[in-house]
Design a protein around this motif. Structure first.
Motif, PDB file in Angstrom:
ATOM      1  N   PRO A  98     -14.626  39.039  13.625  1.00  0.00           N
ATOM      2  CA  PRO A  98     -14.215  38.203  12.490  1.00  0.00           C
ATOM      3  C   PRO A  98     -14.768  36.798  12.668  1.00  0.00           C
ATOM      4  CG  PRO A  98     -12.419  38.435  14.041  1.00  0.00           C
ATOM      5  CD  PRO A  98     -13.520  39.304  14.561  1.00  0.00           C
ATOM      6  N   ARG A  99     -14.878  36.058  11.585  1.00  0.00           N
ATOM      7  CA  ARG A  99     -15.325  34.665  11.689  1.00  0.00           C
ATOM      8  C   ARG A  99     -14.195  33.826  12.255  1.00  0.00           C
ATOM      9  NH1 ARG A  99     -19.951  33.691   8.714  1.00  0.00           N
ATOM     10  NH2 ARG A  99     -20.603  35.544   7.597  1.00  0.00           N
ATOM     11  N   THR A 100     -14.567  32.903  13.128  1.00  0.00           N
ATOM     12  CA  THR A 100     -13.553  32.010  13.696  1.00  0.00           C
ATOM     13  C   THR A 100     -13.978  30.562  13.530  1.00  0.00           C
ATOM     14  OG1 THR A 100     -14.609  32.326  15.833  1.00  0.00           O
ATOM     15  CG2 THR A 100     -12.548  33.527  15.460  1.00  0.00           C
ATOM     16  N   LEU A 101     -12.979  29.721  13.451  1.00  0.00           N
ATOM     17  CA  LEU A 101     -13.216  28.280  13.381  1.00  0.00           C
ATOM     18  C   LEU A 101     -13.119  27.719  14.792  1.00  0.00           C
ATOM     19  CD1 LEU A 101     -10.867  27.549  10.354  1.00  0.00           C
ATOM     20  CD2 LEU A 101     -13.361  27.701  10.297  1.00  0.00           C
ATOM     21  N   GLU A 102     -13.528  26.473  14.945  1.00  0.00           N
ATOM     22  CA  GLU A 102     -13.414  25.765  16.224  1.00  0.00           C
ATOM     23  C   GLU A 102     -11.967  25.887  16.741  1.00  0.00           C
ATOM     24  OE1 GLU A 102     -16.304  24.352  17.213  1.00  0.00           O
ATOM     25  OE2 GLU A 102     -15.317  23.943  19.127  1.00  0.00           O
ATOM     26  N   GLY A 103     -11.818  26.266  17.988  1.00  0.00           N
ATOM     27  CA  GLY A 103     -10.470  26.330  18.562  1.00  0.00           C
ATOM     28  C   GLY A 103      -9.787  27.678  18.403  1.00  0.00           C
ATOM     29  N   GLN A 104     -10.373  28.565  17.585  1.00  0.00           N
ATOM     30  CA  GLN A 104      -9.781  29.898  17.444  1.00  0.00           C
ATOM     31  C   GLN A 104     -10.417  30.861  18.442  1.00  0.00           C
ATOM     32  OE1 GLN A 104     -10.405  30.704  13.205  1.00  0.00           O
ATOM     33  NE2 GLN A 104      -8.197  30.543  12.898  1.00  0.00           N
ATOM     34  N   ILE A 105      -9.634  31.843  18.853  1.00  0.00           N
ATOM     35  CA  ILE A 105     -10.129  32.809  19.838  1.00  0.00           C
ATOM     36  C   ILE A 105     -10.465  34.128  19.146  1.00  0.00           C
ATOM     37  CG2 ILE A 105      -9.451  34.189  21.844  1.00  0.00           C
ATOM     38  CD1 ILE A 105      -7.761  31.949  22.805  1.00  0.00           C
ATOM     39  N   THR A 106     -11.630  34.678  19.489  1.00  0.00           N
ATOM     40  CA  THR A 106     -12.023  35.996  18.979  1.00  0.00           C
ATOM     41  C   THR A 106     -11.559  37.047  19.990  1.00  0.00           C
ATOM     42  OG1 THR A 106     -14.000  34.999  18.040  1.00  0.00           O
ATOM     43  CG2 THR A 106     -13.981  37.399  18.209  1.00  0.00           C
ATOM     44  N   MET A 107     -10.956  38.119  19.493  1.00  0.00           N
ATOM     45  CA  MET A 107     -10.481  39.156  20.418  1.00  0.00           C
ATOM     46  C   MET A 107     -10.772  40.562  19.901  1.00  0.00           C
ATOM     47  SD  MET A 107      -6.820  37.937  21.944  1.00  0.00           S
ATOM     48  CE  MET A 107      -6.889  39.238  23.187  1.00  0.00           C
ATOM     49  N   GLU A 108     -10.772  41.492  20.803  1.00  0.00           N
ATOM     50  CA  GLU A 108     -10.818  42.910  20.445  1.00  0.00           C
ATOM     51  C   GLU A 108     -10.068  43.682  21.511  1.00  0.00           C
ATOM     52  OE1 GLU A 108     -12.771  45.875  21.791  1.00  0.00           O
ATOM     53  OE2 GLU A 108     -14.644  45.017  22.525  1.00  0.00           O
ATOM     54  N   LYS A 109      -9.742  44.933  21.212  1.00  0.00           N
ATOM     55  CA  LYS A 109      -9.140  45.775  22.243  1.00  0.00           C
ATOM     56  C   LYS A 109      -9.774  47.151  22.225  1.00  0.00           C
ATOM     57  CE  LYS A 109      -5.792  48.936  20.593  1.00  0.00           C
ATOM     58  NZ  LYS A 109      -5.323  50.175  21.168  1.00  0.00           N
ATOM     59  N   THR A 110     -10.185  47.606  23.390  1.00  0.00           N
ATOM     60  CA  THR A 110     -10.674  48.972  23.572  1.00  0.00           C
ATOM     61  C   THR A 110     -10.183  49.422  24.953  1.00  0.00           C
ATOM     62  OG1 THR A 110     -12.677  48.456  22.267  1.00  0.00           O
ATOM     63  CG2 THR A 110     -12.726  50.474  23.567  1.00  0.00           C
TER      64      THR A 110
END
Ligand SMILES: Nc1ncnc2c1ncn2[C@@H]1O[C@H](COP(=O)(O)OS(=O)(=O)O)[C@@H](OP(=O)(O)O)[C@H]1O
Length: 374
Positions: free
Chosen positions: A174-186
């Protein structure tokens, strides 16, 4: 007679002319309206393609396959059933799978805004395991946090789709802004031999979260899932013991996954212990807010997800969310999470517990954390 025929012909021709003029006129109106919208930048607010059609079909097939008969390749895409009048918090149908794959929020007023801003980054934190540990619950709880944006479905990049390349992987985010964390789970990453090396080559700074659960109950949970997909499956004990003997069959994945110390050793060849957070699957059920506090600290996030976000649902027998991401209604996880387990003979469970004890102790020592399974 001939004259009236001619007049009728003339009227018909005239009618046709007027009609075609009208349609040209309408087309022009449509064209100029569209042009006006585009010039004002509204066209850009349409969701951009997150992945190409081929990729989308591939993933979709994979996901549908995952949701199908092969329980070893299971995914979180399940048929939904809600507890009471609540909506399950899972990827219930193809549309929502595609939507979740794109990582964009459900179609609400702010969709175009979320699509247009920020950029797609590699995940800074990944829930790498373990299968049936409570990974879906953790991800959904984290998604309430405004500074966390995550892919809903499991991308399986570091195990199944590594050939597609890093750019493909990033495009799923997903798109993230400054300070946001990108995550996924597998969850299968934790037991994939090549995963640590591959992940390390993407970024050595990725934070790794492992949700662990008593390996005996985890094995039963894993077996329960397979049984749901294949009702004719042999008994738990006939799969857990090698050829009817009393020797535990470590070749059976439901058993092998629970040897956490062995899998962790493989990861520690690439990542220092400080890069990991071990979440207790049991505590995530008993005290979700407490465990979420630890997770948010580890991710360097403000403690936004607190006890006010959870309530215990008596019907489900699990904590549920008062207000999950993108919704104002309370939600529990779907029916594939928190399933009743079949009864396994006590001596079988005891034998399995004895088998895991030394590995558990080793795991406690390696992580510096006693999970209290023995
Ligand atoms: N809040 C809440 N609601 C429902 N279920 C919860 C919750 N928290 C943890 N759990 C436990 O999560 C178990 C499923 O684990 P995973 O999500 O890791 O499964 S999977 O690997 O993604 O299939 C699932 O295992 P089973 O009980 O065997 O179904 C649950 O025990």
């Amino acid at each position: 007679m001939g004259c009236s025929k001619w007049r009728a012909g003339f009227n018909f021709g005239h009618h046709l002319k007027v009609q075609s003029k009208l349609s040209v006129f309408l087309t022009m109106i449509l064209f100029f309206t569209y042009l006006f919208y585009c010039l004002n930048g509204f066209c850009e607010s349409l969701p951009p393609p997150v992945y190409d059609q081929q990729t989308s079909n591939l993933l979709l097939n994979q996901i549908l396959l995952d949701a199908g008969q092969d329980a070893r390749h299971k995914n979180d895409v399940t048929a939904s059933a809600s507890a009471g009048d609540e909506q399950p918090l899972e990827l219930d149908d193809v549309d929502s799978v595609l939507q979740k794959l794109s990582g964009e929020p459900p179609s609400e007023g702010n969709m175009s805004v979320a699509n247009s801003f920020g950029s797609k980054k590699f995940p800074q934190a990944i829930i790498i395991g373990v299968k049936k540990g409570g990974t879906r619950a953790l991800l959904e709880f984290l998604r309430i946090h405004p500074d966390v944006r995550a892919v809903g479905a499991e991308p399986h990049f570091f195990d199944r789709f590594y050939d597609k390349g890093l750019e493909w992987y990033r495009s799923l985010m997903p798109r993230t802004l400054e300070g946001q964390i990108t995550m996924e789970k597998t969850p299968s990453y934790f037991i994939t031999k090549e995963a640590p090396r591959r992940l390390f080559s993407m970024s050595r700074h990725t934070k790794l979260i492992v949700v662990v659960r008593d390996p005996v109950t985890r094995a039963v949970s894993d077996y329960t899932q397979t049984l749901t997909k294949s009702p004719g499956l042999p008994s738990f004990q006939s799969l857990a013991f090698r050829n009817g003997s009393s020797t535990i069959d470590t070749a059976w994945s439901a058993v092998r996954i629970g040897i956490y110390a062995k899998h962790l050793e493989n990861w520690l060849r690439y990542f220092p212990l400080s890069r990991f957070l071990f979440v207790s699957g049991e505590r995530l059920v008993m005290d979700p807010a407490g465990e979420m506090g630890r997770v948010q600290d580890f991710l360097g996030l403000k403690r936004v997800v607190t006890d006010k976000h959870f309530y215990f649902n008596q019907t489900k027998g699990f904590p549920c969310l008062k207000k999950p991401e993108g919704s104002s209604r309370p939600r529990c996880l779907g029916k594939s999470k928190g399933r009743p387990h079949p009864r396994i003979p006590a001596q079988v469970l005891r034998r399995l517990r004895d088998f895991y004890r030394p590995f558990n102790l080793k795991f406690y020592q390696m992580t510096g954390h006693d999970f209290g399974w023995d």
